[in-house]
Design a protein around this motif. Structure first.
Motif, PDB file in Angstrom:
ATOM      1  N   MET A  26       0.823  -1.213   0.000  1.00  0.00           N
ATOM      2  CA  MET A  26       0.000   0.000   0.000  1.00  0.00           C
ATOM      3  C   MET A  26       0.859   1.266   0.000  1.00  0.00           C
ATOM      4  SD  MET A  26      -2.942  -1.205   2.676  1.00  0.00           S
ATOM      5  CE  MET A  26      -3.780   0.363   2.782  1.00  0.00           C
ATOM      6  N   LEU A  27       1.996   1.208   0.686  1.00  0.00           N
ATOM      7  CA  LEU A  27       2.883   2.368   0.782  1.00  0.00           C
ATOM      8  C   LEU A  27       3.916   2.417  -0.346  1.00  0.00           C
ATOM      9  CD1 LEU A  27       3.543   2.292   4.626  1.00  0.00           C
ATOM     10  CD2 LEU A  27       2.014   3.833   3.367  1.00  0.00           C
ATOM     11  N   ASN A  28       3.884   1.393  -1.192  1.00  0.00           N
ATOM     12  CA  ASN A  28       4.853   1.279  -2.290  1.00  0.00           C
ATOM     13  C   ASN A  28       6.278   1.348  -1.740  1.00  0.00           C
ATOM     14  OD1 ASN A  28       5.561   0.865  -4.952  1.00  0.00           O
ATOM     15  ND2 ASN A  28       5.699   3.055  -5.379  1.00  0.00           N
ATOM     16  N   THR A  29       6.520   0.542  -0.724  1.00  0.00           N
ATOM     17  CA  THR A  29       7.834   0.482  -0.088  1.00  0.00           C
ATOM     18  C   THR A  29       8.187  -0.971   0.189  1.00  0.00           C
ATOM     19  OG1 THR A  29       9.194   1.475   1.641  1.00  0.00           O
ATOM     20  CG2 THR A  29       6.981   0.768   2.292  1.00  0.00           C
ATOM     21  N   THR A  30       9.247  -1.184   0.909  1.00  0.00           N
ATOM     22  CA  THR A  30       9.665  -2.545   1.228  1.00  0.00           C
ATOM     23  C   THR A  30       9.311  -2.896   2.663  1.00  0.00           C
ATOM     24  OG1 THR A  30      11.844  -1.859   2.027  1.00  0.00           O
ATOM     25  CG2 THR A  30      11.628  -2.317  -0.346  1.00  0.00           C
ATOM     26  N   GLN A  31       9.300  -4.180   2.932  1.00  0.00           N
ATOM     27  CA  GLN A  31       9.080  -4.627   4.304  1.00  0.00           C
ATOM     28  C   GLN A  31      10.252  -4.191   5.181  1.00  0.00           C
ATOM     29  OE1 GLN A  31       8.003  -8.783   4.419  1.00  0.00           O
ATOM     30  NE2 GLN A  31       6.402  -8.507   2.881  1.00  0.00           N
ATOM     31  N   GLY A  32      11.427  -4.105   4.596  1.00  0.00           N
ATOM     32  CA  GLY A  32      12.600  -3.633   5.321  1.00  0.00           C
ATOM     33  C   GLY A  32      12.431  -2.209   5.823  1.00  0.00           C
ATOM     34  N   PHE A  33      11.787  -1.366   5.017  1.00  0.00           N
ATOM     35  CA  PHE A  33      11.517   0.009   5.443  1.00  0.00           C
ATOM     36  C   PHE A  33      10.608  -0.001   6.671  1.00  0.00           C
ATOM     37  CE2 PHE A  33       8.790   3.778   5.434  1.00  0.00           C
ATOM     38  CZ  PHE A  33       9.741   4.788   5.517  1.00  0.00           C
ATOM     39  N   ALA A  64       3.734   6.550   5.915  1.00  0.00           N
ATOM     40  CA  ALA A  64       3.713   7.238   4.618  1.00  0.00           C
ATOM     41  C   ALA A  64       4.412   8.591   4.727  1.00  0.00           C
ATOM     42  CB  ALA A  64       2.275   7.408   4.128  1.00  0.00           C
ATOM     43  N   ARG A  65       4.205   9.296   5.839  1.00  0.00           N
ATOM     44  CA  ARG A  65       4.871  10.592   6.032  1.00  0.00           C
ATOM     45  C   ARG A  65       6.393  10.396   6.125  1.00  0.00           C
ATOM     46  NH1 ARG A  65       6.516  15.159   4.868  1.00  0.00           N
ATOM     47  NH2 ARG A  65       6.990  16.596   6.550  1.00  0.00           N
ATOM     48  N   ALA A  66       6.811   9.371   6.861  1.00  0.00           N
ATOM     49  CA  ALA A  66       8.246   9.073   6.966  1.00  0.00           C
ATOM     50  C   ALA A  66       8.811   8.739   5.590  1.00  0.00           C
ATOM     51  CB  ALA A  66       8.481   7.930   7.947  1.00  0.00           C
ATOM     52  N   ILE A  82      11.460  13.693  12.903  1.00  0.00           N
ATOM     53  CA  ILE A  82      10.616  14.773  12.379  1.00  0.00           C
ATOM     54  C   ILE A  82       9.146  14.402  12.492  1.00  0.00           C
ATOM     55  CG2 ILE A  82       9.927  15.959  10.240  1.00  0.00           C
ATOM     56  CD1 ILE A  82      12.966  15.882   9.479  1.00  0.00           C
ATOM     57  N   VAL A  83       8.798  13.187  12.097  1.00  0.00           N
ATOM     58  CA  VAL A  83       7.402  12.748  12.152  1.00  0.00           C
ATOM     59  C   VAL A  83       6.903  12.737  13.600  1.00  0.00           C
ATOM     60  CG1 VAL A  83       5.818  10.837  11.685  1.00  0.00           C
ATOM     61  CG2 VAL A  83       7.532  11.470   9.991  1.00  0.00           C
ATOM     62  N   ILE A  84       7.739  12.278  14.520  1.00  0.00           N
ATOM     63  CA  ILE A  84       7.353  12.273  15.935  1.00  0.00           C
ATOM     64  C   ILE A  84       7.104  13.701  16.414  1.00  0.00           C
ATOM     65  CG2 ILE A  84       8.236  11.865  18.278  1.00  0.00           C
ATOM     66  CD1 ILE A  84       9.638   9.326  17.057  1.00  0.00           C
ATOM     67  N   LEU A  85       7.992  14.620  16.059  1.00  0.00           N
ATOM     68  CA  LEU A  85       7.829  16.011  16.473  1.00  0.00           C
ATOM     69  C   LEU A  85       6.595  16.648  15.832  1.00  0.00           C
ATOM     70  CD1 LEU A  85      11.560  17.133  16.430  1.00  0.00           C
ATOM     71  CD2 LEU A  85      10.090  16.840  18.451  1.00  0.00           C
ATOM     72  N   GLU A  86       6.339  16.340  14.564  1.00  0.00           N
ATOM     73  CA  GLU A  86       5.129  16.855  13.909  1.00  0.00           C
ATOM     74  C   GLU A  86       3.874  16.354  14.626  1.00  0.00           C
ATOM     75  OE1 GLU A  86       6.613  17.262   9.250  1.00  0.00           O
ATOM     76  OE2 GLU A  86       5.576  15.441   9.882  1.00  0.00           O
ATOM     77  N   ASP A  87       3.883  15.084  15.000  1.00  0.00           N
ATOM     78  CA  ASP A  87       2.745  14.494  15.694  1.00  0.00           C
ATOM     79  C   ASP A  87       2.554  15.145  17.069  1.00  0.00           C
ATOM     80  OD1 ASP A  87       0.658  12.473  15.475  1.00  0.00           O
ATOM     81  OD2 ASP A  87       1.701  11.414  17.095  1.00  0.00           O
ATOM     82  N   GLN A  88       3.651  15.375  17.782  1.00  0.00           N
ATOM     83  CA  GLN A  88       3.570  16.023  19.091  1.00  0.00           C
ATOM     84  C   GLN A  88       3.064  17.458  18.959  1.00  0.00           C
ATOM     85  OE1 GLN A  88       7.580  15.491  20.517  1.00  0.00           O
ATOM     86  NE2 GLN A  88       7.084  13.536  21.498  1.00  0.00           N
ATOM     87  N   LEU A  89       3.539  18.172  17.944  1.00  0.00           N
ATOM     88  CA  LEU A  89       3.085  19.538  17.714  1.00  0.00           C
ATOM     89  C   LEU A  89       1.586  19.575  17.417  1.00  0.00           C
ATOM     90  CD1 LEU A  89       3.563  22.559  17.344  1.00  0.00           C
ATOM     91  CD2 LEU A  89       4.214  22.069  14.965  1.00  0.00           C
ATOM     92  N   GLU A  90       1.135  18.674  16.575  1.00  0.00           N
ATOM     93  CA  GLU A  90      -0.289  18.614  16.237  1.00  0.00           C
ATOM     94  C   GLU A  90      -1.132  18.360  17.487  1.00  0.00           C
ATOM     95  OE1 GLU A  90      -3.133  15.622  13.778  1.00  0.00           O
ATOM     96  OE2 GLU A  90      -1.301  16.268  12.755  1.00  0.00           O
ATOM     97  N   GLU A  91      -0.677  17.454  18.326  1.00  0.00           N
ATOM     98  CA  GLU A  91      -1.398  17.151  19.565  1.00  0.00           C
ATOM     99  C   GLU A  91      -1.399  18.355  20.502  1.00  0.00           C
ATOM    100  OE1 GLU A  91      -3.419  14.861  22.565  1.00  0.00           O
ATOM    101  OE2 GLU A  91      -3.336  14.838  20.392  1.00  0.00           O
ATOM    102  N   ALA A  92      -0.265  19.044  20.630  1.00  0.00           N
ATOM    103  CA  ALA A  92      -0.188  20.228  21.489  1.00  0.00           C
ATOM    104  C   ALA A  92      -1.112  21.328  20.974  1.00  0.00           C
ATOM    105  CB  ALA A  92       1.251  20.727  21.563  1.00  0.00           C
ATOM    106  N   GLN A  93      -1.163  21.513  19.669  1.00  0.00           N
ATOM    107  CA  GLN A  93      -2.055  22.517  19.093  1.00  0.00           C
ATOM    108  C   GLN A  93      -3.516  22.163  19.336  1.00  0.00           C
ATOM    109  OE1 GLN A  93      -0.430  22.459  15.097  1.00  0.00           O
ATOM    110  NE2 GLN A  93       0.635  24.402  15.436  1.00  0.00           N
ATOM    111  N   ARG A  94      -3.847  20.881  19.241  1.00  0.00           N
ATOM    112  CA  ARG A  94      -5.214  20.448  19.507  1.00  0.00           C
ATOM    113  C   ARG A  94      -5.594  20.725  20.957  1.00  0.00           C
ATOM    114  NH1 ARG A  94      -7.763  16.916  22.045  1.00  0.00           N
ATOM    115  NH2 ARG A  94      -5.951  15.688  22.663  1.00  0.00           N
ATOM    116  N   ILE A  95      -4.689  20.384  21.880  1.00  0.00           N
ATOM    117  CA  ILE A  95      -4.940  20.613  23.308  1.00  0.00           C
ATOM    118  C   ILE A  95      -5.053  22.104  23.595  1.00  0.00           C
ATOM    119  CG2 ILE A  95      -3.879  20.437  25.609  1.00  0.00           C
ATOM    120  CD1 ILE A  95      -2.740  17.693  24.637  1.00  0.00           C
TER     121      ILE A  95
END
Length: 112
Positions: A26-33, A64-66, A82-95
């Motif tokens: 689905m992500l057009n990537t490898t299982q290794g990724f 997919a973002r990674a 970066i993805v972890i920080l983006e996710d944390q930022l989104e959560e902080a903005q929601r809160i």
């Protein structure tokens, strides 16, 4: 869990519905990724009774973002951070928005 129980959860973003092979396809990537971002602790797939990795739709969106970042030349460890920080930022903005809604008094009707 029965097949009927599983069918009812297909709309659940956190339900681990996808095998590693299907997720990679689905992500057009490898299982290794997928293994690499798991080792980087970006996502932690659930395991089936037989020990096979299973991914949720939420995890696939994160992966997919990674993948986008890695495809743009970002090293995998940095992309995961970066993805972890983006996710944390989104959560902080929601809160923050939720807190702002709860503490802002309703505006008084204007005298027209």
């Amino acid at each position: 869990m029965t097949a009927g129980d599983s069918f009812g959860r297909l709309d659940d973003d956190d339900y681990p519905a996808y095998t590693m092979g299907r997720a990679a396809e689905m992500l057009n990537t490898t299982q290794g990724f997928l293994r690499a971002i798991g080792e980087a602790r970006l996502i932690t797939p659930l395991r089936s009774a037989g020990g096979h990795r299973r991914y949720s739709r939420y995890q696939l969106r994160i992966a997919a973002r990674a993948r986008e970042l890695v495809d743009a030349g970002t090293p995998i460890e940095a992309a995961c951070r970066i993805v972890i920080l983006e996710d944390q930022l989104e959560e902080a903005q929601r809160i923050n928005a939720e807190h702002h809604r709860d503490t802002t008094p309703p505006s008084a009707p204007s005298a027209a």
